[in-house]
Design a protein around this motif. Structure first.
Motif, PDB file in Angstrom:
ATOM      1  N   UNK A 173      87.458  46.567  44.858  1.00 57.19           N
ATOM      2  CA  UNK A 173      87.460  45.055  44.546  1.00 57.19           C
ATOM      3  C   UNK A 173      86.588  44.637  45.394  1.00 57.19           C
ATOM      4  N   UNK A 174      86.749  45.012  46.839  1.00 59.31           N
ATOM      5  CA  UNK A 174      86.038  44.481  47.850  1.00 59.31           C
ATOM      6  C   UNK A 174      84.424  44.742  47.765  1.00 59.31           C
ATOM      7  N   UNK A 175      84.092  46.150  47.234  1.00 62.80           N
ATOM      8  CA  UNK A 175      82.590  46.289  46.807  1.00 62.80           C
ATOM      9  C   UNK A 175      82.367  45.314  45.906  1.00 62.80           C
ATOM     10  N   UNK A 176      82.942  45.139  44.583  1.00 64.33           N
ATOM     11  CA  UNK A 176      82.467  44.306  43.525  1.00 64.33           C
ATOM     12  C   UNK A 176      82.268  42.817  44.362  1.00 64.33           C
ATOM     13  N   UNK A 177      83.086  42.399  45.071  1.00 64.13           N
ATOM     14  CA  UNK A 177      82.997  41.068  45.357  1.00 64.13           C
ATOM     15  C   UNK A 177      81.859  40.733  46.178  1.00 64.13           C
ATOM     16  N   UNK A 178      81.175  41.915  46.684  1.00 61.02           N
ATOM     17  CA  UNK A 178      79.962  41.795  47.653  1.00 61.02           C
ATOM     18  C   UNK A 178      78.756  41.275  46.591  1.00 61.02           C
ATOM     19  N   UNK A 179      78.934  41.558  45.309  1.00 62.76           N
ATOM     20  CA  UNK A 179      77.572  41.276  44.546  1.00 62.76           C
ATOM     21  C   UNK A 179      78.130  40.473  43.390  1.00 62.76           C
ATOM     22  N   UNK A 180      79.241  39.990  43.114  1.00 60.65           N
ATOM     23  CA  UNK A 180      79.600  39.132  41.965  1.00 60.65           C
ATOM     24  C   UNK A 180      80.968  38.415  41.974  1.00 60.65           C
ATOM     25  N   UNK A 181      80.830  37.111  41.860  1.00 61.80           N
ATOM     26  CA  UNK A 181      82.186  36.541  41.668  1.00 61.80           C
ATOM     27  C   UNK A 181      82.844  36.393  40.466  1.00 61.80           C
ATOM     28  N   UNK A 182      82.605  37.178  39.423  1.00 65.17           N
ATOM     29  CA  UNK A 182      82.993  37.038  37.971  1.00 65.17           C
ATOM     30  C   UNK A 182      84.553  37.409  37.931  1.00 65.17           C
ATOM     31  N   UNK A 183      85.123  36.944  36.838  1.00 66.95           N
ATOM     32  CA  UNK A 183      86.502  37.216  36.733  1.00 66.95           C
ATOM     33  C   UNK A 183      86.746  38.566  36.651  1.00 66.95           C
ATOM     34  N   UNK A 184      87.809  39.102  36.978  1.00 66.74           N
ATOM     35  CA  UNK A 184      88.093  40.485  37.143  1.00 66.74           C
ATOM     36  C   UNK A 184      89.214  41.143  36.194  1.00 66.74           C
ATOM     37  N   UNK A 185      89.145  42.029  35.572  1.00 69.10           N
ATOM     38  CA  UNK A 185      90.194  42.527  34.868  1.00 69.10           C
ATOM     39  C   UNK A 185      90.454  44.156  35.078  1.00 69.10           C
ATOM     40  N   UNK A 186      91.676  44.396  35.190  1.00 65.90           N
ATOM     41  CA  UNK A 186      92.063  45.579  35.252  1.00 65.90           C
ATOM     42  C   UNK A 186      92.061  46.085  33.958  1.00 65.90           C
TER      43      UNK A 186
END
Length: 391
Positions: A296-309
């Motif tokens: 999640x931390x890695x993803x938040x480095x390049x996008x702020x899109x809503x997240x789904x597990x």
């Protein structure tokens, strides 16, 4: 026949004009942006309405509130994936009974080799009050399943799954599947309600033929394939799709950088992650944070899109499934950007039984967790899937 006098003629003329205006209003209100389902339904960057408090113009200039977002602000949806999916909803019914909760979404898989567009599957899901999420997989899943049925060792099963040169990413980009893609775009456009497409998930792994490290694929091929598919849907007017980019969670230091496979915010509506508590590869207990936090931390480095597990589950081989479920839902409170959790309700051969329905303790833990108001709301086909956290 009675002759019309001038006053009566004027009244008839006015009535005809009002009737024409009413018919125009009905035709216009069939569009998504006006709050009713129709073939031009939109979501994400293509949608005509954004924001929970936005208003749309009605014929005559009077505004009306925009449709509600899915999920509503401050809410998280609960989804389910079963072995049979919409082909047989028995397992879904059992999951809902065990969870004492109606799931708001259903994920099911369709492989390109054997999966023509079938409206019936989507209508069964939406008819049960769930958002359809299709895991759309560019491969032939049958060789791998045949290898499993024959009892072949894992390396041979993997070879049967990933050695599929017909489904190289470059072939998708080249247009080899364009007719198939257009048939799906046309079919989904015709639904008149929102769906989500999870295209070629877990692309950062090595176990599917669309992963860049196998099957003759090259760096950059995944993003090119994604963009090609998305562009065809746009060209077909299939704007009622929420596009879900869904890698696997990072499992060790050898995992490729997730940003390498990201098509861009203009191409993606939701980001997803797969991750399980399993004792297959390690006997240690791994919490939700241990499994997901780094990714999640890695993803938040390049996008702020809503997240789904987009896939999760827990093994009960050490008797800790109920504990893991309770801890996971407590952890979710710290992630307000997670808008959905999809449980893998499958007893999977050669793995484990991931189902909550298999364990009374797990079912009780899950039911207690999803009774929280954060998870209690109803999906409706009139809702617009949110594509930004600020919506």
């Amino acid at each position: 026949m009675a002759r019309l006098t001038r006053p009566r003629g004027a009244l008839v003329l006015a009535g005809a004009l009002l009737l024409a205006l009413a018919l125009t209003s009905v035709a216009t209100s069939g569009r998504w942006g006006d709050g009713r389902s129709g073939p031009t339904a939109g979501t994400g960057p293509d949608r005509p309405v954004a924001g929970e408090a936005a208003e749309t113009a009605r014929p005559g200039g009077s505004p009306r509130p925009a449709r509600a977002l899915f999920p509503p602000k401050g809410k998280t949806f609960v989804g389910v994936m079963t072995a049979a999916g919409p082909h047989d909803l028995t397992a879904t019914t059992m999951f809902a009974a065990a969870a004492e909760h109606q799931p708001q979404a259903m994920l099911f898989s369709v492989g390109w080799a054997s999966g023509p567009f079938d409206r019936t599957l989507f209508d069964r899901i939406s008819g049960r009050g769930m958002l359809p999420i299709v895991g759309w997989e560019p491969w032939d899943h049958r060789p791998g399943e045949a290898a499993i049925e024959r009892g072949l060792p894992t390396p041979e099963v993997d070879r049967a799954r990933i050695a599929q040169p017909r489904y190289r990413l470059a072939n998708i980009v080249r247009g080899d599947f364009d007719d198939y893609l257009r048939s799906w775009a046309d079919g989904i456009r015709s639904l008149g309600y929102p769906v989500a497409i999870r295209f070629a998930h877990e692309m950062n792994g090595y176990w599917y033929p669309w992963c860049e490290s196998v099957n003759g694929n090259r760096p950059g091929d995944y993003v090119a394939a994604w963009r090609h598919v998305r562009d065809l849907f746009r060209a077909a007017g299939a704007t009622n799709v929420t596009w879900v980019w869904s890698p696997n969670n990072k499992w060790d230091d050898s995992t490729p950088e997730l940003s390498t496979f990201y098509p861009g915010d203009d191409q993606v509506d939701w980001v997803g992650l797969s991750g399980y508590y399993s004792t297959v590869f390690s006997p240690e207990y791994r919490s939700f944070d241990k499994i997901f936090a780094e990714s999640i931390e890695d993803i938040r480095a390049f996008t702020g899109k809503p997240l789904v597990i987009t896939e999760t589950g827990a093994s009960d081989s050490q008797g800790r499934k109920a504990e893991w479920i309770a801890e996971t839902f407590r952890s979710l409170r710290r992630y307000p950007d997670i808008i959905g959790v999809v449980w893998f309700e499958v007893d999977k051969p050669r793995e484990t039984d991931w189902r909550i329905a298999s364990s009374p303790a797990a079912a009780r833990a899950f039911a207690r967790a999803v009774a929280d108001p954060r998870y209690t709301f109803t999906w409706s086909a009139d809702m617009i899937p949110r594509s930004a956290m600020e919506d």
